[in-house]
Design an enzyme around this catalytic site. Structure first.
Site, PDB file in Angstrom:
ATOM      1  N   LYS A 128     -15.611 -26.950 -12.977  1.00  0.00           N
ATOM      2  CA  LYS A 128     -16.452 -26.354 -14.021  1.00  0.00           C
ATOM      3  C   LYS A 128     -17.306 -27.420 -14.720  1.00  0.00           C
ATOM      4  CE  LYS A 128     -18.266 -24.134 -17.326  1.00  0.00           C
ATOM      5  NZ  LYS A 128     -19.338 -23.198 -17.137  1.00  0.00           N
ATOM      6  N   CYS A 140     -23.175 -25.746 -23.752  1.00  0.00           N
ATOM      7  CA  CYS A 140     -22.392 -26.171 -22.585  1.00  0.00           C
ATOM      8  C   CYS A 140     -22.813 -27.542 -22.062  1.00  0.00           C
ATOM      9  CB  CYS A 140     -22.556 -25.151 -21.457  1.00  0.00           C
ATOM     10  SG  CYS A 140     -22.212 -23.488 -21.983  1.00  0.00           S
TER      11      CYS A 140
HETATM   12  N1  SAJ Z   1     -33.304 -27.532 -18.941  1.00  0.00           N
HETATM   13  C1  SAJ Z   1     -34.315 -28.434 -18.673  1.00  0.00           C
HETATM   14  N2  SAJ Z   1     -34.805 -28.495 -17.391  1.00  0.00           N
HETATM   15  C2  SAJ Z   1     -34.338 -27.691 -16.402  1.00  0.00           C
HETATM   16  C3  SAJ Z   1     -33.302 -26.788 -16.679  1.00  0.00           C
HETATM   17  C4  SAJ Z   1     -32.794 -26.728 -17.963  1.00  0.00           C
HETATM   18  O1  SAJ Z   1     -34.768 -29.170 -19.553  1.00  0.00           O
HETATM   19  O2  SAJ Z   1     -34.860 -27.793 -15.282  1.00  0.00           O
HETATM   20  C5  SAJ Z   1     -32.736 -27.450 -20.298  1.00  0.00           C
HETATM   21  C6  SAJ Z   1     -32.869 -26.063 -20.919  1.00  0.00           C
HETATM   22  O3  SAJ Z   1     -34.128 -25.884 -21.511  1.00  0.00           O
HETATM   23  C7  SAJ Z   1     -31.738 -26.069 -21.913  1.00  0.00           C
HETATM   24  C8  SAJ Z   1     -30.661 -26.915 -21.211  1.00  0.00           C
HETATM   25  O4  SAJ Z   1     -31.333 -27.659 -20.226  1.00  0.00           O
HETATM   26  O5  SAJ Z   1     -32.089 -26.711 -23.120  1.00  0.00           O
HETATM   27  C9  SAJ Z   1     -29.554 -26.096 -20.571  1.00  0.00           C
HETATM   28  O6  SAJ Z   1     -30.068 -24.927 -19.974  1.00  0.00           O
HETATM   29  P1  SAJ Z   1     -29.593 -24.401 -18.558  1.00  0.00           P
HETATM   30  O7  SAJ Z   1     -30.391 -23.209 -18.239  1.00  0.00           O
HETATM   31  O8  SAJ Z   1     -29.609 -25.505 -17.566  1.00  0.00           O
HETATM   32  O9  SAJ Z   1     -28.055 -24.055 -18.766  1.00  0.00           O
HETATM   33  P2  SAJ Z   1     -27.186 -23.194 -19.815  1.00  0.00           P
HETATM   34  O10 SAJ Z   1     -26.597 -24.145 -20.802  1.00  0.00           O
HETATM   35  O11 SAJ Z   1     -27.937 -22.049 -20.339  1.00  0.00           O
HETATM   36  O12 SAJ Z   1     -26.033 -22.656 -18.828  1.00  0.00           O
HETATM   37  C10 SAJ Z   1     -25.276 -23.597 -18.070  1.00  0.00           C
HETATM   38  C11 SAJ Z   1     -25.236 -23.107 -16.609  1.00  0.00           C
HETATM   39  N3  SAJ Z   1     -24.682 -24.170 -15.766  1.00  0.00           N
HETATM   40  C12 SAJ Z   1     -25.273 -24.542 -14.601  1.00  0.00           C
HETATM   41  O13 SAJ Z   1     -26.300 -24.052 -14.213  1.00  0.00           O
HETATM   42  C13 SAJ Z   1     -24.585 -25.588 -13.810  1.00  0.00           C
HETATM   43  C14 SAJ Z   1     -24.400 -21.830 -16.525  1.00  0.00           C
HETATM   44  O14 SAJ Z   1     -24.244 -21.421 -15.175  1.00  0.00           O
HETATM   45  C15 SAJ Z   1     -23.012 -22.082 -17.153  1.00  0.00           C
HETATM   46  O15 SAJ Z   1     -22.188 -20.918 -17.088  1.00  0.00           O
HETATM   47  C16 SAJ Z   1     -23.218 -22.453 -18.617  1.00  0.00           C
HETATM   48  O16 SAJ Z   1     -23.978 -23.688 -18.638  1.00  0.00           O
HETATM   49  C17 SAJ Z   1     -21.860 -22.652 -19.258  1.00  0.00           C
HETATM   50  O17 SAJ Z   1     -21.480 -21.753 -20.030  1.00  0.00           O
HETATM   51  O18 SAJ Z   1     -21.158 -23.611 -18.944  1.00  0.00           O
END
Ligand code: SAJ
Length: 416
Positions: A202, A256
């Site tokens: 995880k 997360c």
């Molecule tokens: N972000 C970027 N660039 C990207 C992708 C995201 O800057 O290319 C930023 C987003 O804007 C945001 C942060 O990263 O601020 C996190 O966003 P995210 O969409 O990557 O993830 P979360 O936090 O919404 O959800 C994550 C997911 N984990 C993965 O994709 C590995 C989700 O599947 C998990 O269930 C969740 O964390 C969790 O609860 O752990």
């Protein structure tokens, strides 16, 4: 069908409770926070997630989902409480309290499942030890498993069904029994392993995403120096069959990804790589503040219109949002900030309407890639502003249209 007592009716617990009850299980949803149970009983859902209100109301209407302040005797206990992180240490106090609250009703033959994100080793050590103070032993008397959630905020109800799951058991029989329960609503593949491996997996998933985003952010910084467009460069590199670089942005928020990598350090000892990744992503809000200040140079009492304060696009969640840090940083430098966010509830952040926000602004600064922003007409926005300048940290609007409307456009990671 099982009777499931689910503890923690938050982002994960509430949709899981609704899904289990919609698939025939009897679910008692427990939350100790004042007001949550009362509001839910009246059909008021405190979590903003597409379709969740309708699904929870349906589950309550069927009678399969009932609500309580304290755990009741059941076949399965499922803990979905928060595990925040303070000063580089996981705060397991909510998980401990939830686990202790099960003790008076735990009986021989029950299954306890942990869904909360935890440092590897927590289920087999901390949770098991606490549960065994009941006099019952795992796996002889009760079964114990760890099944992390993997859903993406904004797509929870779809992903909770479609995503593959990893389930760790204190023994294979515990994992199999938990798998049987999840199989009732999960259509993705379900893999079984031991508890500590599932906990590790995880965190690794989120640490990997953090690392990939840090790489993109680092590339953005270098591209600016080299006068290269990082967005084009990443898109081209991603045509390679084994390259998949994520997107740069104003930082990494949410409850997360900025938190979970520290759980690895907590459990397994220091990691200079993970610290560096965190430092790179944590430095992004300040880089954006610097970019905006540079743009505003020479303007007396500047004002900016910030678009998007949520931590990412199309959600209303402010937790650990880098946009909030940017707003505070700008205000700290004497910049007037008016923020517009169509997803964030107005009682959670000082927000303006779109019109108020752009009135007499010297720049529009896009910090979150909400879909709505693509459809806003730069011509009408420009008419209200003192100066036509756009700073897009997400590369999420049609820049040609903004330039045609007379805007000077700056994009994070695009060297000029
Ligand atoms: N972000 C970027 N660039 C990207 C992708 C995201 O800057 O290319 C930023 C987003 O804007 C945001 C942060 O990263 O601020 C996190 O966003 P995210 O969409 O990557 O993830 P979360 O936090 O919404 O959800 C994550 C997911 N984990 C993965 O994709 C590995 C989700 O599947 C998990 O269930 C969740 O964390 C969790 O609860 O752990």
């Amino acid at each position: 069908m099982a009777h499931v007592c689910l503890l923690g009716l938050g982002y994960i617990g509430l949709p899981t409770a609704a899904m289990l009850s919609m698939h025939g299980h009897r679910v008692t949803g427990v939350d100790v926070r004042p007001g949550i149970v009362e509001d839910l009983k009246q059909g008021k859902v405190h979590i903003k997630e597409p379709d969740l209100t309708a699904v929870v109301r349906d589950a309550l209407r069927t009678g399969n989902l009932t609500l309580s302040h304290t755990p009741v005797a059941a076949d399965v206990f499922l803990t979905c409480v928060q595990t925040p992180h303070d000063d580089e240490h996981a705060d397991l106090s909510y998980l401990r309290k939830a686990t202790e609250s099960i003790l008076p009703v735990l009986k021989s033959g029950d299954l306890v499942i942990v869904e909360s994100t935890v440092p590897p080793g927590t289920t087999a050590n901390v949770v098991r030890t606490l549960l065994e103070t009941s006099g019952l032993r795992a796996p002889q008397d009760f079964q114990l498993a760890y099944c992390p959630e993997r859903v993406m905020p904004g797509r929870v109800l779809r992903e909770i069904v479609e995503n593959a799951r990893v389930i760790g058991g204190i023994d294979p029989a515990s994992a199999e029994r938990a798998k049987e329960l999840y199989s009732s609503f999960v259509r993705g593949e379900i893999f079984t392993t031991n508890c500590t491996t599932a906990e590790f997996v995880k965190i690794v998933e989120n640490a990997y995403r953090d690392l990939n985003i840090a790489f993109a952010n680092e590339l953005a910084r270098m591209a600016e120096r080299l006068r290269v467009d990082v967005w084009q460069a990443i898109a081209l590199a991603n045509h390679h069959p084994r390259v998949r670089i994520l997107r740069p942005g104003p930082g990494v928020g949410g409850h997360c990804i900025p938190v979970d990598p520290w759980f690895l350090i907590d459990a397994a000892g220091d990691s200079p790589l993970i610290r560096t990744v965190r430092a790179v992503n944590d430095a992004m809000p300040q880089r954006v503040v610097d970019l905006v200040l540079q743009d505003l140079e020479g303007i007396n009492s500047p004002n900016v219109a910030v678009w998007g304060v949520a931590y990412k696009g199309d959600v209303g969640d402010l937790r650990e949002s880098p946009a909030v840090e940017v707003v505070e940083g700008l205000k700290g430098h004497g910049v007037g900030v008016a923020a517009y966010d169509p997803h964030v509830p107005p009682d959670e952040f000082p927000l303006s309407s779109l019109d108020e926000c752009v009135q007499d602004a010297d720049s529009v600064v896009i910090l979150t890639d909400h879909r709505e922003f693509r459809f806003i007409d730069p011509l009408s926005v420009g008419g209200e502003m003192r100066r036509k300048s756009l700073i897009d940290t997400r590369n999420c609007v049609d820049h040609a249209r903004w330039r045609e409307a007379g805007f000077r456009v700056r994009i994070l990671g695009r060297g000029e």
